[in-house]
Design a protein around this motif. Structure first.
Motif: not given
Length: 590
Positions: A394-397, A399, A405, A573
């Motif tokens: 996962l990158k630059d997600r 929450i 997630v 993030r």
């Protein structure tokens, strides 16, 4: 032995480590169990508890039964540990012996030590190893020499053939025991000799420590210093190296660390100086955890003084979870100091009998002094990364508050996860105030402010070993508070297994420690090693570590899932998360 030459033909090296084995003696926790009663109770254990996929995949375990507690010699790591060949409870204890080239893949050898002489007739308990100037290894261990009382003496053993790199046979000289409890020492609380050291610029004496207890109501833990020129005749120094009002000190460990703030380790005999501090660690028999202080060892005065005068009261711990009877050793090939500790089970004794095994070793950790000089840093040894397989990222997600997630694409029951979080300055400003009554009690604070209790900045982190319906999940998370009387952020790291399993009769405590890190930039990292029934986590680059044992009934094998979650009031993030499936190494034939 052909299998050793073939299947263990990995690369490399060595390090001299010895072994201490977890021992809990008189008045402690050496309990001999009634076999018939346990067999009846084991028959009623739920099938989910004995599921073979709860046995760890890449943590050290013997082929079966009970383990509890490492040396490097001629290219091989040697791990000696207390082992019951007849069952998964504490009884019938011998020193089992496994060897490895890389501290990851292990092959079991013949038993190294078993009760056989008058001074260990009733038990071969914990000990350590030292390499003498001629390169010969020697084991020092505690023996029990009386049938009805845990009367403890110290013995020595030498390899029968020191040209054998596998050290398959050991001999006990006739002059054992070499140290006996005298001068008012409590003979039933006198154990765990350390690796010995001898300063190059010193007086020619070897020195070692033995743990004990003294004072009214056995209130003060104590480390006695013994000296010898020949490793045969030992004399106790009149005053202890150090003592504190903690109760019995088991498994003491004293070693030097560099103040340079790098991962470089120091050989055990290096003396204190302008660029060298010492660490004194003890295992608390009453509390069942390991704590340490950083300070100065004065060899001439035979005294150790912690840098923090309150260090024996506000105790730093290697690990704030299920981690005990640890031992460090210096690896001369990679110039690092390695820490290895033991984690027992958190289910019942009847469960252990039904499973047929009990106890694991934590993943070996490199340990070094933080640049601040105030605490140690720990990180899994680099060799464990060779087990990494398929990965997910996962990158630059972002929450959102109340969101979780799932991380998909890998089997999450046996995984290595590294994640970097970012929280905004406004989120930090909205952190909840810390209760002054819990300012030094992270575990209680986590119990009150668990993973499901919504907060300001956090809780945020991982749900590991989670079921699809989330009825089972173990939370590893951070939560930020404002310190009492100021706006300074205080970071709590917690493992919350209260919802880890639907199985009954499990011990599911929350574990927690404060993280001494500057989070003013909003950044903090987490690494979790997930291995079926163990979750081993490292916060902020190894400033705070927590190992927890869990036994899911639904989140097993392919049914285990991994999530990122946020139960705070502000966005969090995930700047980057990478999760790897972990392959199973060769593990003692199991």
């Amino acid at each position: 032995m052909r299998a050793l030459g073939g299947s263990l033909a990995w690369a490399w090296l060595a390090v001299l480590l010895l072994l201490l084995l977890v021992v809990h003696l008189a008045g402690a926790s050496h309990v001999v169990y009634e076999e018939e009663k346990l067999e009846v109770e084991a028959a009623a254990v739920p099938p989910s508890i004995v599921h073979p996929l709860l046995r760890t995949g890449y943590h050290f375990q013997p082929p079966k039964n009970w383990i509890d507690a490492p040396m490097y010699y001629k290219g091989w790591y040697h791990f000696f540990y207390q082992y019951n060949p007849k069952g998964a409870v504490w009884n019938n204890i011998v020193w089992a012996h496994s060897v490895s080239r890389d501290l990851i893949h292990w092959v079991a050898l013949e038993t190294a030590l078993r009760p056989s002489i008058p001074s260990d007739r009733y038990g071969c308990w914990s000990g350590s190893a030292t390499v003498l100037p001629d390169g010969s290894p020697v084991i020092m261990y505690t023996g029990i020499n009386r049938p009805n009382i845990n009367y403890q003496v110290q013995n020595v053993a030498y390899p029968k053939n020191k040209s054998d790199p596998l050290l398959r046979e050991w001999a006990k000289p006739s002059y054992n025991p070499i140290i006996v409890p005298q001068g008012g020492i409590n003979a039933t609380q006198f154990r765990d000799p350390t690796t010995a050291w001898r300063a190059a610029d010193g007086d020619g004496h070897w020195r070692l420590l033995i743990g004990s207890v003294t004072g009214a109501a056995a209130a003060r833990g104590v480390a006695y210093v013994y000296r010898s020129r020949d490793f045969r005749r030992w004399t106790r120094v009149q005053r202890p190296l150090h003592s504190a009002a903690t109760g019995m000190w088991e498994c003491p460990d004293l070693y030097p660390v560099s103040t340079a703030g790098r991962r470089v380790g120091l050989e055990t005999s290096v003396s204190s100086g302008p660029r060298v501090k010492h660490v004194l660690k003890n295992s608390l028999d009453l509390r069942r955890y390991d704590y340490y202080t950083v300070g100065t060892y004065d060899r001439k005065a035979e005294r150790y003084v912690p840098d923090n005068p309150a260090g024996d009261e506000h105790r730093l711990r290697y690990d704030y979870g299920n981690f005990y009877a640890s031992k460090t050793f210096f690896d001369p090939a990679k110039r690092r100091r390695i820490l290895w500790g033991w984690a027992n089970e958190s289910d019942t004794t009847a469960d252990d009998v039904a499973k047929g095994w009990a106890g694991i070793q934590a993943i070996p950790r490199t340990v070094w002094l933080d640049p601040s000089g105030k605490q140690l840093l720990q990180w899994p040894i680099e060799e464990v990364e060779a087990l990494r397989g398929k990965s997910a990222t996962l990158k630059d997600r972002v929450i959102r508050p109340g969101q979780h997630v799932e991380v998909t694409g890998i089997q999450a029951a046996q995984a290595d996860v590294e994640v970097s979080f970012e929280v905004s300055s406004s989120a930090l400003a909205g952190a909840e105030p810390q209760d002054p009554a819990l300012a030094y009690d992270a575990e209680r604070l986590c119990g009150v402010k668990g993973a499901d209790v919504k907060g300001g900045a956090g809780p945020f982190g991982l749900w590991v070993l989670a079921s699809a319906n989330l009825k089972e999940r173990t939370a590893v998370f951070f939560r930020v508070f404002k310190a009492a009387g100021s706006n300074k952020p205080v970071v709590l790291m917690c493992t919350d297994p209260t919802k880890s399993s639907l199985n009954p009769n499990l011990y599911r405590p929350t574990f927690a420690g404060f993280v001494d890190t500057d989070i003013s930039n909003g950044k903090i990292s987490l690494r979790s090693l997930i291995d079926r029934s163990v979750v081993e986590s490292f916060g902020a680059g190894g400033k705070t570590c927590i190992l927890s044992r869990v036994y899911p009934s639904l989140a097993i094998g392919k049914n285990a899932r991994l999530y990122v979650f946020n139960n705070g009031n502000a966005d969090v993030r995930v700047s980057r998360l990478t999760a790897w499936e972990m392959k199973k190494p060769l593990m003692n034939g199991a």
